[in-house]
Design a protein around this motif. Sequence first.
Motif, PDB file in Angstrom:
ATOM      1  N   HIS A  43       0.848  -1.184   0.000  1.00 45.69           N
ATOM      2  CA  HIS A  43       0.000   0.000   0.000  1.00 45.69           C
ATOM      3  C   HIS A  43       0.885   1.237   0.000  1.00 45.69           C
ATOM      4  CE1 HIS A  43       1.099   0.273   4.205  1.00 45.69           C
ATOM      5  NE2 HIS A  43       0.619  -0.934   4.407  1.00 45.69           N
ATOM      6  N   GLY A  44       0.269   2.378  -0.054  1.00 50.43           N
ATOM      7  CA  GLY A  44       1.014   3.623  -0.014  1.00 50.43           C
ATOM      8  C   GLY A  44       1.318   4.029   1.412  1.00 50.43           C
ATOM      9  N   ARG A  45       1.483   5.321   1.625  1.00 52.11           N
ATOM     10  CA  ARG A  45       1.829   5.815   2.954  1.00 52.11           C
ATOM     11  C   ARG A  45       0.622   5.961   3.854  1.00 52.11           C
ATOM     12  NH1 ARG A  45       6.682   7.900   3.932  1.00 52.11           N
ATOM     13  NH2 ARG A  45       5.789   9.235   5.549  1.00 52.11           N
ATOM     14  N   ARG A  46      -0.594   6.028   3.253  1.00 57.04           N
ATOM     15  CA  ARG A  46      -1.809   6.237   4.036  1.00 57.04           C
ATOM     16  C   ARG A  46      -2.833   5.167   3.721  1.00 57.04           C
ATOM     17  NH1 ARG A  46      -2.427  11.524   6.102  1.00 57.04           N
ATOM     18  NH2 ARG A  46      -0.691  12.905   5.567  1.00 57.04           N
ATOM     19  N   TRP A  47      -3.765   4.939   4.653  1.00 58.71           N
ATOM     20  CA  TRP A  47      -4.847   3.999   4.430  1.00 58.71           C
ATOM     21  C   TRP A  47      -6.014   4.371   5.336  1.00 58.71           C
ATOM     22  CZ3 TRP A  47      -0.221   2.869   6.755  1.00 58.71           C
ATOM     23  CH2 TRP A  47      -0.275   2.611   8.126  1.00 58.71           C
ATOM     24  N   SER A  48      -7.174   3.839   5.032  1.00 59.43           N
ATOM     25  CA  SER A  48      -8.352   4.079   5.859  1.00 59.43           C
ATOM     26  C   SER A  48      -9.059   2.763   6.091  1.00 59.43           C
ATOM     27  CB  SER A  48      -9.310   5.080   5.182  1.00 59.43           C
ATOM     28  OG  SER A  48      -9.759   4.565   3.939  1.00 59.43           O
ATOM     29  N   THR A  49      -9.736   2.659   7.232  1.00 57.66           N
ATOM     30  CA  THR A  49     -10.451   1.444   7.591  1.00 57.66           C
ATOM     31  C   THR A  49     -11.872   1.803   7.999  1.00 57.66           C
ATOM     32  OG1 THR A  49      -9.653   1.618   9.868  1.00 57.66           O
ATOM     33  CG2 THR A  49      -8.377   0.244   8.367  1.00 57.66           C
ATOM     34  N   LYS A  50     -12.730   0.804   8.025  1.00 57.17           N
ATOM     35  CA  LYS A  50     -14.107   1.014   8.436  1.00 57.17           C
ATOM     36  C   LYS A  50     -14.125   1.407   9.907  1.00 57.17           C
ATOM     37  CE  LYS A  50     -18.633  -1.221   8.642  1.00 57.17           C
ATOM     38  NZ  LYS A  50     -19.392  -2.465   8.361  1.00 57.17           N
ATOM     39  N   PRO A  51     -14.735   2.543  10.258  1.00 55.56           N
ATOM     40  CA  PRO A  51     -14.753   2.984  11.659  1.00 55.56           C
ATOM     41  C   PRO A  51     -15.485   1.985  12.550  1.00 55.56           C
ATOM     42  CG  PRO A  51     -15.425   4.745  10.173  1.00 55.56           C
ATOM     43  CD  PRO A  51     -15.399   3.483   9.360  1.00 55.56           C
ATOM     44  N   ASP A  52     -14.971   1.791  13.756  1.00 53.90           N
ATOM     45  CA  ASP A  52     -15.658   0.983  14.755  1.00 53.90           C
ATOM     46  C   ASP A  52     -15.457   1.633  16.107  1.00 53.90           C
ATOM     47  OD1 ASP A  52     -13.103   0.317  15.619  1.00 53.90           O
ATOM     48  OD2 ASP A  52     -13.045  -1.519  14.436  1.00 53.90           O
ATOM     49  N   GLY A  59      -4.948   5.955   8.887  1.00 54.27           N
ATOM     50  CA  GLY A  59      -3.597   5.789   9.411  1.00 54.27           C
ATOM     51  C   GLY A  59      -2.574   6.069   8.340  1.00 54.27           C
ATOM     52  N   GLU A  60      -1.334   6.136   8.727  1.00 51.09           N
ATOM     53  CA  GLU A  60      -0.263   6.350   7.775  1.00 51.09           C
ATOM     54  C   GLU A  60       1.014   5.734   8.311  1.00 51.09           C
ATOM     55  OE1 GLU A  60       1.244  10.373   7.339  1.00 51.09           O
ATOM     56  OE2 GLU A  60       0.068  10.972   9.075  1.00 51.09           O
ATOM     57  N   MET A  61       1.951   5.517   7.412  1.00 54.55           N
ATOM     58  CA  MET A  61       3.222   4.904   7.785  1.00 54.55           C
ATOM     59  C   MET A  61       3.948   5.798   8.784  1.00 54.55           C
ATOM     60  SD  MET A  61       3.494   2.045   6.022  1.00 54.55           S
ATOM     61  CE  MET A  61       5.224   1.658   5.904  1.00 54.55           C
ATOM     62  N   GLN A  62       4.537   5.175   9.795  1.00 54.54           N
ATOM     63  CA  GLN A  62       5.299   5.902  10.803  1.00 54.54           C
ATOM     64  C   GLN A  62       6.788   5.607  10.632  1.00 54.54           C
ATOM     65  OE1 GLN A  62       3.855   8.043  13.033  1.00 54.54           O
ATOM     66  NE2 GLN A  62       1.917   7.596  11.975  1.00 54.54           N
ATOM     67  N   VAL A  63       7.589   6.622  10.785  1.00 54.80           N
ATOM     68  CA  VAL A  63       9.039   6.460  10.653  1.00 54.80           C
ATOM     69  C   VAL A  63       9.612   5.945  11.965  1.00 54.80           C
ATOM     70  CG1 VAL A  63      11.237   7.621  10.252  1.00 54.80           C
ATOM     71  CG2 VAL A  63       9.216   8.283   8.922  1.00 54.80           C
ATOM     72  N   HIS A  64      10.368   4.856  11.903  1.00 55.44           N
ATOM     73  CA  HIS A  64      11.089   4.328  13.054  1.00 55.44           C
ATOM     74  C   HIS A  64      12.577   4.489  12.789  1.00 55.44           C
ATOM     75  CE1 HIS A  64       7.619   1.429  14.362  1.00 55.44           C
ATOM     76  NE2 HIS A  64       7.291   2.712  14.404  1.00 55.44           N
ATOM     77  N   THR A 105      -0.688   2.060  19.899  1.00 49.36           N
ATOM     78  CA  THR A 105      -1.937   1.863  19.160  1.00 49.36           C
ATOM     79  C   THR A 105      -3.016   1.254  20.054  1.00 49.36           C
ATOM     80  OG1 THR A 105      -0.717   1.541  17.086  1.00 49.36           O
ATOM     81  CG2 THR A 105      -2.986   0.736  17.158  1.00 49.36           C
ATOM     82  N   VAL A 106      -2.622   0.255  20.852  1.00 50.24           N
ATOM     83  CA  VAL A 106      -3.578  -0.369  21.777  1.00 50.24           C
ATOM     84  C   VAL A 106      -4.074   0.651  22.794  1.00 50.24           C
ATOM     85  CG1 VAL A 106      -3.832  -2.087  23.606  1.00 50.24           C
ATOM     86  CG2 VAL A 106      -2.660  -2.694  21.490  1.00 50.24           C
ATOM     87  N   ASN A 107      -3.170   1.464  23.307  1.00 47.19           N
ATOM     88  CA  ASN A 107      -3.555   2.486  24.293  1.00 47.19           C
ATOM     89  C   ASN A 107      -4.534   3.480  23.682  1.00 47.19           C
ATOM     90  OD1 ASN A 107      -3.120   4.012  26.906  1.00 47.19           O
ATOM     91  ND2 ASN A 107      -2.362   5.534  25.455  1.00 47.19           N
ATOM     92  N   ARG A 108      -4.273   3.889  22.447  1.00 47.05           N
ATOM     93  CA  ARG A 108      -5.167   4.836  21.777  1.00 47.05           C
ATOM     94  C   ARG A 108      -6.540   4.212  21.549  1.00 47.05           C
ATOM     95  NH1 ARG A 108      -1.923   5.932  18.101  1.00 47.05           N
ATOM     96  NH2 ARG A 108      -2.750   4.681  16.382  1.00 47.05           N
ATOM     97  N   SER A 109      -6.555   2.929  21.179  1.00 49.39           N
ATOM     98  CA  SER A 109      -7.817   2.237  20.907  1.00 49.39           C
ATOM     99  C   SER A 109      -8.628   2.051  22.183  1.00 49.39           C
ATOM    100  CB  SER A 109      -7.535   0.879  20.263  1.00 49.39           C
ATOM    101  OG  SER A 109      -8.716   0.146  20.087  1.00 49.39           O
ATOM    102  N   THR A 110      -7.986   1.601  23.256  1.00 44.95           N
ATOM    103  CA  THR A 110      -8.708   1.360  24.506  1.00 44.95           C
ATOM    104  C   THR A 110      -9.181   2.669  25.131  1.00 44.95           C
ATOM    105  OG1 THR A 110      -6.566   1.295  25.681  1.00 44.95           O
ATOM    106  CG2 THR A 110      -7.540  -0.811  25.029  1.00 44.95           C
ATOM    107  N   SER A 111      -8.398   3.737  24.970  1.00 46.39           N
ATOM    108  CA  SER A 111      -8.822   5.035  25.498  1.00 46.39           C
ATOM    109  C   SER A 111     -10.055   5.528  24.748  1.00 46.39           C
ATOM    110  CB  SER A 111      -7.689   6.057  25.364  1.00 46.39           C
ATOM    111  OG  SER A 111      -6.573   5.672  26.156  1.00 46.39           O
ATOM    112  N   LYS A 112     -10.081   5.258  23.447  1.00 49.26           N
ATOM    113  CA  LYS A 112     -11.215   5.677  22.629  1.00 49.26           C
ATOM    114  C   LYS A 112     -12.477   4.908  22.994  1.00 49.26           C
ATOM    115  CE  LYS A 112     -12.529   6.270  17.763  1.00 49.26           C
ATOM    116  NZ  LYS A 112     -12.076   6.096  16.348  1.00 49.26           N
TER     117      LYS A 112
END
Length: 204
Positions: A43-52, A59-64, A105-112
């Motif tokens: 895929h490219g640098r960005r993507w979208s998913t079905k909201p839940d 989301g987008e690619m993150q530089v490590h 990512t898990v922290n962001r999801s559970t907080s949401k």
Amino acid sequence: MTPFLFDARTRDFDKAMARQLQIEFKKISNRMMPERNTQRFSHGRRWSTKPDNGGDEAGEMQVHSFELSTRFEDIVSHNLAVLPDFRQRIAESMFSQLMGSLYETVNRSTSKSGNVVDAKAHESLAHAFLAALRQIEFGVDEDGNVSMPEFHLGSEAYESMTASLEAQGPEFREEVERVKAEKIAKALERETERLSKFPHDEEG
């Protein structure tokens, strides 16, 4: 004098090193995430998913990045014995960055979703553990076995949690086992309902 005489060999070395890094990284990551549970996408640098309720809508690619060094003396003396250790350190650093992103990512999801347990709101870490256990849904693997949840803690938090759990009496342990049994039964029930939606051949 021909410039860049070893250019082709340098490319071959880089390719070989990259392949070995992939192997080392797989060995390390498979301890936490079995390869059968991972997927790869082009895929490219960005993507979208079905909201839940908990997932990210986009989301987008993150530089490590990380930095490693080796001794100048080893380079001058052509000490190739340092390569395996250097390769291992790169793979471990890559995995450390991956896990950091995963926890974030898990922290962001559970907080949401609000599916969070505040340890400070409970009388002990053991009771916070029990509260977390009550909120978790157990899964079922491809063999029909219930997958028990994993708790990831740092070394100090692990020691504190272990001490708190060991300090509890039999009533607490009985409650933990009761909750586990209830969660296992519900997981198997959900799996039975899921499988019932798919047609299957009758034997005989």
